[in-house]
Write a protein that holds these residues in place. Structure first.
Motif, short mmCIF file in Angstrom:
data_model
loop_
_atom_site.label_atom_id
_atom_site.label_comp_id
_atom_site.label_asym_id
_atom_site.label_seq_id
_atom_site.Cartn_x
_atom_site.Cartn_y
_atom_site.Cartn_z
N ALA A 97 0.56 -1.22 0.04
CA ALA A 97 -0.12 -0.21 0.04
C ALA A 97 1.32 1.20 0.12
O ALA A 97 0.79 2.45 -0.62
CB ALA A 97 -0.74 0.29 1.09
N ILE A 98 2.26 1.22 0.90
CA ILE A 98 2.58 1.94 0.72
C ILE A 98 3.27 2.69 -0.66
O ILE A 98 3.17 3.63 -0.86
CB ILE A 98 3.97 1.77 2.04
CG1 ILE A 98 3.34 1.89 3.52
CG2 ILE A 98 4.97 2.80 1.42
CD1 ILE A 98 4.14 1.31 4.65
N GLN A 99 3.49 1.91 -1.36
CA GLN A 99 4.46 1.99 -2.59
C GLN A 99 3.58 2.58 -2.94
O GLN A 99 4.07 3.48 -4.47
CB GLN A 99 4.94 0.66 -3.29
CG GLN A 99 3.65 -0.41 -3.60
CD GLN A 99 4.25 -1.65 -4.59
OE1 GLN A 99 5.75 -1.10 -4.83
NE2 GLN A 99 3.58 -2.47 -4.79
N TYR A 100 2.59 2.51 -3.06
CA TYR A 100 1.34 3.03 -4.41
C TYR A 100 1.13 5.04 -3.94
O TYR A 100 0.69 5.56 -4.31
CB TYR A 100 -0.18 2.24 -4.19
CG TYR A 100 0.03 1.68 -4.83
CD1 TYR A 100 0.18 0.93 -5.88
CD2 TYR A 100 -0.55 -0.08 -3.89
CE1 TYR A 100 1.04 -0.20 -6.57
CE2 TYR A 100 0.01 -1.12 -4.90
CZ TYR A 100 0.38 -1.29 -5.85
OH TYR A 100 0.10 -2.63 -6.31
N ARG A 101 1.69 5.28 -2.98
CA ARG A 101 1.88 7.09 -2.52
C ARG A 101 3.00 7.60 -3.07
O ARG A 101 3.22 8.20 -2.55
CB ARG A 101 1.45 6.85 -0.92
CG ARG A 101 0.01 6.08 -0.60
CD ARG A 101 -0.90 7.03 -0.91
NE ARG A 101 -1.14 8.75 -0.39
CZ ARG A 101 -2.00 8.68 -0.58
NH1 ARG A 101 -3.08 8.39 -1.65
NH2 ARG A 101 -2.04 10.10 -0.96
#
Length: 506
Positions: A499-503
């Motif tokens: 999820a973090i890599q999509y921000r």
């Protein structure tokens, strides 16, 4: 002589009852319409007069007053032509009928007495049914969308003469019936498929997450990398519309006049892609009599904004409230209307004016100031409301020329449906939340509990990326969706990390 004919109109996306009162009195010949009519309603007098005479009936040379009650709501459209004509014929005792009390009447009249289609028949028919009316007289071209409602007799009318004869009991007109389930199944189709897309597996994964959780997504990359092609296929993997959702969406299309005559229901998830020259009223709705905009036409579907920085900045800013609330509120001096706007927002943009910043194959010609000015056209608060941020790289020649097809939309959709079933059970008690993307702060605290390693990773990421509280919540929502895709009750470190890599572009 006084006559009353029951009709209907639309305010917002809902129909309401309008009583057309016709009074014919002694005096100089004069035709006036009261009850807050707009220009198209005021012009009805000329169409009604010509239609009555050309159908062989006598038009009274007296003082005619038509009142549209309730008088405090603005009425628009040409749908009052037919009820006005029937009211005049009833007031002059040319028509004697007891059926008028049990039927609503809608229709525009041509000068020869033919009945033309009108907008908003679907929500008006729903209102008539809910008020317990026996039936509704509608133009022949509108019979299918009216018959979708069910529970009310739909009488399709071709001419003023036919309407008079039916109400007088001289002829019989069988109610038009339609099987909504058959039409609903037949109307579901997509012209595009994910198996046509080669490569870009990480983007397909992100689009599957977006579809599984109802998340907004941003695609950023050079021209020709497939951003638009991928976004256009997002509706093909979204869950099928329920009948209630289809009816809700079709009401909006009926009001705008975009409902096809041979397709009474919008049975596939809508995909709207407005041009970047659109105005704020065109995007979210507006006008003197407020009408829905593109964001409402995309309700229960996908709103795609291509070339995002090319949109006027003030136009993009009006999207903030719809993205948060799922509704558009338009206030005027005498009324305030709400239009539904629950959409998955997909946006695409180039990394710079020339489009090749960061591209390994082609040199970027933009200087840092140009790149900054270009990307700053999209405000931080708007980007913050977009859950997933993706880099879409140009496709290598080997992948473009490969004969192997990608995974089909049907296969991806099967997994999305299973993930949505998990969320449907989780939010069964919640009246406003149907997927993870719609969770509020209370739901996030309840369903997105982190263990110690995940908390440390997220804390470090928030500090390094400078994420806001909204960005923090978006990461938790995405992690919850990734966990649901893997049928995991709890959030694991891998779910939060993905999820973090999509921000990272935020």
């Amino acid at each position: 002589m006084l006559a009353k004919v029951q009709s209907g109109a639309v305010v917002g996306v809902d129909g309401f009852a309008v009583e057309v009162e016709v009074d014919i009195a002694l005096g100089l010949p004069f035709f006036t319409t009261v009850g807050l009519p707009d220009g198209s309603v005021r012009e009805s007098k000329d169409r009604v007069k010509a239609a009555i005479r050309n159908c062989g009936y006598e038009f009274p040379n007296r003082r005619i007053t038509v009142n549209l009650a309730p008088a405090d709501i603005k009425k628009g459209g040409a749908g009052f032509d037919l009820p006005m004509a029937l009211g005049i014929l009833t007031a002059t005792e040319t028509l004697k009928s007891v059926k008028l009390d049990h039927y609503w009447v809608l229709g525009e009249l041509s000068l020869d007495g033919a009945v033309r289609p009108v907008r908003g028949v679907l929500p008006i028919t729903l209102a008539a049914r809910d008020l317990g009316m026996k039936g509704i007289l509608v133009p022949q071209a509108n019979k299918m969308e009216a018959a979708v409602v069910g529970g009310i007799d739909v009488i399709a009318i071709d001419t003023l003469h036919q309407a008079v004869e039916f109400l007088a009991g001289t002829i019989e007109c069988a109610p038009f019936h339609l099987d909504p389930a058959t039409s609903f199944a037949r109307a579901r189709n997509h012209e595009v498929d994910f198996d046509e897309v080669k490569g870009q597996e990480h983007v397909k994964r992100a689009l599957e997450i977006a579809a599984s959780g109802g998340h907004n997504i941003l695609l950023k990359g050079p021209p020709g990398s497939g951003k638009t092609m991928l976004a256009r296929r997002l509706p093909t993997i979204l869950p099928d519309l329920s009948f209630a959702e289809a009816l809700e969406t079709s009401k909006i299309y009926s009001i705008i006049g975009l409902l096809p005559e041979d397709m009474p229901l919008i049975a596939s998830r809508p995909f709207r892609s407005p041009h970047h020259t659109i105005s704020d009223a065109g995007l979210i709705g507006g006008g003197q009599i407020p009408r829905p905009g593109e964001v409402s036409l995309a309700h229960n579907g996908v709103l795609f904004l291509d070339e995002l920085p090319e949109f006027k900045k003030h136009v993009l800013e009006v999207l903030r409230q719809p993205l948060e609330d799922g509704t558009v509120t338009i206030a005027r001096a005498n009324l305030s209307l709400k239009f539904p706007a629950r959409v998955v927002l997909a946006v695409a943009m180039n990394p710079c004016p020339c489009g090749f910043y960061g591209d390994k194959r082609k040199e970027c010609l933009c200087n840092p100031a140009q790149i900054h000015n270009y990307t700053s056209r999209v405000s931080g608060p708007l980007l913050d409301r977009i859950d997933l941020h993706l880099e879409v790289a140009a496709l290598p020649f080997k992948e473009m020329s490969a004969e192997r097809q990608g995974e089909s939309s049907a296969d991806i959709k099967a997994r999305v449906d299973q993930t949505r079933d998990v969320q449907k059970k989780r939010y069964a008690h919640h009246p406003k939340v149907f997927c993870n993307g719609q969770m509020g702060p209370k739901d996030i605290r309840k369903y997105c509990v982190l263990d110690a390693p995940s908390t440390r990773l997220l804390e470090k990421s928030v500090e390094q990326l400078g994420l806001s509280a909204r960005g923090y919540h978006r990461i938790l929502k995405i992690a919850r969706t990734v966990a649901d895709m893997e049928r995991s009750e709890s959030l694991q470190l891998s779910h939060v990390a993905e999820a973090i890599q999509y921000r990272r572009l935020a």
